[in-house]
Scaffold this motif. Sequence first.
Motif, PDB file in Angstrom:
ATOM      1  N   PRO A  10       0.835  -1.202   0.000  1.00 32.68           N
ATOM      2  CA  PRO A  10       0.000   0.000   0.000  1.00 32.68           C
ATOM      3  C   PRO A  10       0.874   1.257   0.000  1.00 32.68           C
ATOM      4  CG  PRO A  10      -0.004  -1.019   2.163  1.00 32.68           C
ATOM      5  CD  PRO A  10       0.786  -1.916   1.260  1.00 32.68           C
ATOM      6  N   ILE A  11       0.490   2.234  -0.792  1.00 27.50           N
ATOM      7  CA  ILE A  11       1.242   3.483  -0.888  1.00 27.50           C
ATOM      8  C   ILE A  11       0.615   4.499   0.057  1.00 27.50           C
ATOM      9  CG2 ILE A  11       1.945   5.355  -2.422  1.00 27.50           C
ATOM     10  CD1 ILE A  11       1.892   3.285  -4.690  1.00 27.50           C
ATOM     11  N   GLN A  12       1.441   5.025   0.972  1.00 22.56           N
ATOM     12  CA  GLN A  12       0.965   5.998   1.958  1.00 22.56           C
ATOM     13  C   GLN A  12       1.537   7.363   1.641  1.00 22.56           C
ATOM     14  OE1 GLN A  12       2.551   3.886   5.229  1.00 22.56           O
ATOM     15  NE2 GLN A  12       0.955   2.317   5.210  1.00 22.56           N
ATOM     16  N   LYS A  13       1.186   8.339   2.467  1.00 22.97           N
ATOM     17  CA  LYS A  13       1.599   9.715   2.207  1.00 22.97           C
ATOM     18  C   LYS A  13       3.041  10.018   2.641  1.00 22.97           C
ATOM     19  CE  LYS A  13      -2.977  11.842   2.388  1.00 22.97           C
ATOM     20  NZ  LYS A  13      -3.677  10.645   2.034  1.00 22.97           N
ATOM     21  N   ASN A  14       3.642   9.167   3.503  1.00 22.65           N
ATOM     22  CA  ASN A  14       4.978   9.472   4.016  1.00 22.65           C
ATOM     23  C   ASN A  14       6.114   9.011   3.098  1.00 22.65           C
ATOM     24  OD1 ASN A  14       4.471   6.796   4.505  1.00 22.65           O
ATOM     25  ND2 ASN A  14       5.177   6.820   6.614  1.00 22.65           N
ATOM     26  N   PHE A  15       5.810   8.430   1.940  1.00 21.25           N
ATOM     27  CA  PHE A  15       6.831   8.100   0.945  1.00 21.25           C
ATOM     28  C   PHE A  15       6.241   8.223  -0.447  1.00 21.25           C
ATOM     29  CE2 PHE A  15       4.865   4.057   1.943  1.00 21.25           C
ATOM     30  CZ  PHE A  15       4.700   3.455   0.716  1.00 21.25           C
ATOM     31  N   LYS A  16       7.140   8.320  -1.444  1.00 23.71           N
ATOM     32  CA  LYS A  16       6.713   8.501  -2.828  1.00 23.71           C
ATOM     33  C   LYS A  16       7.402   7.450  -3.689  1.00 23.71           C
ATOM     34  CE  LYS A  16       7.975  11.796  -5.808  1.00 23.71           C
ATOM     35  NZ  LYS A  16       8.337  13.097  -6.321  1.00 23.71           N
ATOM     36  N   ILE A  17       6.636   6.836  -4.602  1.00 23.18           N
ATOM     37  CA  ILE A  17       7.179   5.829  -5.506  1.00 23.18           C
ATOM     38  C   ILE A  17       7.047   6.332  -6.935  1.00 23.18           C
ATOM     39  CG2 ILE A  17       6.845   3.525  -6.449  1.00 23.18           C
ATOM     40  CD1 ILE A  17       6.185   2.525  -3.738  1.00 23.18           C
ATOM     41  N   CYS A  18       8.138   6.226  -7.700  1.00 23.97           N
ATOM     42  CA  CYS A  18       8.145   6.638  -9.098  1.00 23.97           C
ATOM     43  C   CYS A  18       8.642   5.458  -9.936  1.00 23.97           C
ATOM     44  CB  CYS A  18       9.064   7.854  -9.275  1.00 23.97           C
ATOM     45  SG  CYS A  18       9.205   8.407 -10.963  1.00 23.97           S
ATOM     46  N   LEU A  19       7.798   5.009 -10.882  1.00 19.25           N
ATOM     47  CA  LEU A  19       8.145   3.888 -11.742  1.00 19.25           C
ATOM     48  C   LEU A  19       8.374   4.422 -13.145  1.00 19.25           C
ATOM     49  CD1 LEU A  19       8.439   0.817 -11.994  1.00 19.25           C
ATOM     50  CD2 LEU A  19       6.013   0.706 -12.505  1.00 19.25           C
ATOM     51  N   ASN A  20       9.621   4.288 -13.638  1.00 19.31           N
ATOM     52  CA  ASN A  20       9.990   4.775 -14.965  1.00 19.31           C
ATOM     53  C   ASN A  20      10.577   3.596 -15.741  1.00 19.31           C
ATOM     54  OD1 ASN A  20      10.654   6.287 -17.174  1.00 19.31           O
ATOM     55  ND2 ASN A  20      12.289   7.434 -16.169  1.00 19.31           N
ATOM     56  N   GLY A  21       9.750   2.902 -16.535  1.00 24.58           N
ATOM     57  CA  GLY A  21      10.214   1.717 -17.242  1.00 24.58           C
ATOM     58  C   GLY A  21      10.515   0.604 -16.249  1.00 24.58           C
ATOM     59  N   GLN A  22      11.770   0.160 -16.190  1.00 18.11           N
ATOM     60  CA  GLN A  22      12.178  -0.880 -15.256  1.00 18.11           C
ATOM     61  C   GLN A  22      12.904  -0.313 -14.035  1.00 18.11           C
ATOM     62  OE1 GLN A  22      10.098  -3.268 -16.532  1.00 18.11           O
ATOM     63  NE2 GLN A  22      11.653  -4.717 -15.873  1.00 18.11           N
ATOM     64  N   ILE A  23      12.942   1.007 -13.893  1.00 15.97           N
ATOM     65  CA  ILE A  23      13.615   1.633 -12.749  1.00 15.97           C
ATOM     66  C   ILE A  23      12.558   2.123 -11.770  1.00 15.97           C
ATOM     67  CG2 ILE A  23      15.123   3.496 -12.002  1.00 15.97           C
ATOM     68  CD1 ILE A  23      16.455   3.337 -14.750  1.00 15.97           C
ATOM     69  N   LEU A  24      12.652   1.638 -10.533  1.00 16.64           N
ATOM     70  CA  LEU A  24      11.711   2.014  -9.483  1.00 16.64           C
ATOM     71  C   LEU A  24      12.452   2.868  -8.466  1.00 16.64           C
ATOM     72  CD1 LEU A  24       8.724   1.027  -8.430  1.00 16.64           C
ATOM     73  CD2 LEU A  24      10.130  -0.074  -6.717  1.00 16.64           C
ATOM     74  N   LYS A  25      11.960   4.070  -8.204  1.00 23.12           N
ATOM     75  CA  LYS A  25      12.579   4.971  -7.234  1.00 23.12           C
ATOM     76  C   LYS A  25      11.626   5.183  -6.068  1.00 23.12           C
ATOM     77  CE  LYS A  25      15.306   7.401 -10.664  1.00 23.12           C
ATOM     78  NZ  LYS A  25      15.586   8.651 -11.347  1.00 23.12           N
ATOM     79  N   VAL A  26      12.168   5.088  -4.851  1.00 22.50           N
ATOM     80  CA  VAL A  26      11.386   5.289  -3.632  1.00 22.50           C
ATOM     81  C   VAL A  26      12.013   6.443  -2.872  1.00 22.50           C
ATOM     82  CG1 VAL A  26      10.532   4.229  -1.522  1.00 22.50           C
ATOM     83  CG2 VAL A  26      10.840   2.837  -3.541  1.00 22.50           C
ATOM     84  N   SER A  27      11.202   7.439  -2.506  1.00 18.88           N
ATOM     85  CA  SER A  27      11.682   8.608  -1.760  1.00 18.88           C
ATOM     86  C   SER A  27      10.895   8.708  -0.465  1.00 18.88           C
ATOM     87  CB  SER A  27      11.478   9.889  -2.564  1.00 18.88           C
ATOM     88  OG  SER A  27      12.031   9.758  -3.837  1.00 18.88           O
ATOM     89  N   GLY A  28      11.589   9.072   0.595  1.00 18.64           N
ATOM     90  CA  GLY A  28      10.954   9.250   1.894  1.00 18.64           C
ATOM     91  C   GLY A  28      11.697  10.291   2.695  1.00 18.64           C
ATOM     92  N   ASN A  29      11.309  10.420   3.964  1.00 17.33           N
ATOM     93  CA  ASN A  29      11.942  11.438   4.808  1.00 17.33           C
ATOM     94  C   ASN A  29      13.377  11.081   5.189  1.00 17.33           C
ATOM     95  OD1 ASN A  29      11.224   9.323   6.442  1.00 17.33           O
ATOM     96  ND2 ASN A  29      10.296  10.561   8.034  1.00 17.33           N
ATOM     97  N   LYS A  30      13.791   9.811   5.086  1.00 19.37           N
ATOM     98  CA  LYS A  30      15.168   9.412   5.421  1.00 19.37           C
ATOM     99  C   LYS A  30      16.108   9.454   4.219  1.00 19.37           C
ATOM    100  CE  LYS A  30      14.484   7.405   9.644  1.00 19.37           C
ATOM    101  NZ  LYS A  30      15.172   7.759  10.829  1.00 19.37           N
TER     102      LYS A  30
END
Length: 177
Positions: A10-30
């Motif tokens: 489940p995707i929550q508000k405290n992190f962001k997921i970006c899927l670009n082709g086969q590259i998955l990027k996860v961003s958060g407060n840390k």
Amino acid sequence: MSRIAKNPIPIQKNFKICLNGQILKVSGNKGNLEHIIHKNVEVNLTDDVLTFAPRTSSQTAKALAGTTRSLVNNMVLGVTQGFEKKLLLVGIGYRVQIQGKILNLTVGFSRPVNFNIPENITINTPSQTEIIVKGINKQQVGQIAANIRAFRPPEPYKGKGIRYVDEVIVIKEAKKK
């Protein structure tokens, strides 16, 4: 499909997921982490759920789908909460201190052991016999803790050495006369 891959993230508000082709990027407060998805795994990003499925019906693709789901879940946990491993030095005269970006270990050798701390890992020493390794990448935190422990692993007769806090050392009985 594996049981692990069936569970969506489940995707929550405290992190962001970006899927670009086969590259998955996860961003958060840390911090930020990225992972290259294997070509046999299909990742679907809907508005509030991330799902994983094998592209083919081969056993390898099914296993990779579960593995990828676990890796991405660990990335999400890392950027939101972080990971830590605690080590304990047991032995007379065993101590640790941090000097800049170098961990200085005195563990019974003729000279101290110097360990260079990597960039995205933080190491704290609350006392002279405790080490706390922290970071956002679970694999890297575990590997750094294992590398530190490898300088002097616990020996089975007295239990001296560097051990994990939750590790149980089975003490062997000494040789009888």
